[in-house]
Design an enzyme around this catalytic site. Sequence first.
Site, PDB file in Angstrom:
ATOM      1  N   HIS A  62       0.860  -1.181   0.000  1.00 58.01           N
ATOM      2  CA  HIS A  62       0.000   0.000   0.000  1.00 58.01           C
ATOM      3  C   HIS A  62       0.900   1.235   0.000  1.00 58.01           C
ATOM      4  CE1 HIS A  62      -3.733  -2.075   1.973  1.00 58.01           C
ATOM      5  NE2 HIS A  62      -3.206  -2.801   0.994  1.00 58.01           N
ATOM      6  N   GLU A 114       0.994   3.826   1.847  1.00 56.41           N
ATOM      7  CA  GLU A 114       1.488   4.191   3.179  1.00 56.41           C
ATOM      8  C   GLU A 114       2.658   3.313   3.604  1.00 56.41           C
ATOM      9  OE1 GLU A 114      -1.659   3.473   2.189  1.00 56.41           O
ATOM     10  OE2 GLU A 114      -3.088   4.119   3.716  1.00 56.41           O
ATOM     11  N   CYS A 143      -6.073   1.753   5.876  1.00 58.16           N
ATOM     12  CA  CYS A 143      -6.680   0.500   6.322  1.00 58.16           C
ATOM     13  C   CYS A 143      -6.093   0.135   7.695  1.00 58.16           C
ATOM     14  CB  CYS A 143      -6.400  -0.602   5.308  1.00 58.16           C
ATOM     15  SG  CYS A 143      -4.674  -1.160   5.291  1.00 58.16           S
ATOM     16  N   CYS A 150      -2.242  -0.449   7.637  1.00 60.84           N
ATOM     17  CA  CYS A 150      -1.468   0.787   7.506  1.00 60.84           C
ATOM     18  C   CYS A 150      -1.573   1.644   8.766  1.00 60.84           C
ATOM     19  CB  CYS A 150      -1.918   1.561   6.277  1.00 60.84           C
ATOM     20  SG  CYS A 150      -1.500   0.706   4.736  1.00 60.84           S
TER      21      CYS A 150
END
Length: 142
Positions: free
Chosen positions: A46, A48, A76, A79
């Site tokens: 992701h 992040e 999410c 993260c």
Amino acid sequence: MDAALNQASQAAARGEVPVGAVLVQNGQVIALAGNRTRELNDPTAHAEMLVIRQACAEMGQERLAGCDLYVTLEPCPMCAAAISNARIARLYYGAADPKSGGIAQGPRIFSHPQCHHVPDVYDGIGAAASEALLRDFFAQRR
């Protein structure tokens, strides 16, 4: 947030879900990335996670105290936990994520007693542009 939106647009062009992130320290961009889960065949890639990894490597440390993270979509739970573990000072995000968010939606990671660090959170920053990117991306796939 403009740099994060640019990263999200680049992710969309690669066929990735358009999420972008930028990590800043003292007004200086340390790391930026867009989602790369498909490209890297890595469910943890992701935006992040990528900027956290990049910044930690760049700074030679596992903590990012004093840093600001800008993300186009509510992080999410995975993260959010990484943001907490990295001790990021401030989180700015754009669009809310009712389906998969982990901050204001769903498990609300930062509200758990097991969460040892809670960043200052600012939501809705660039939300309209972030939402438009996501809406257009998914409309093209339906």
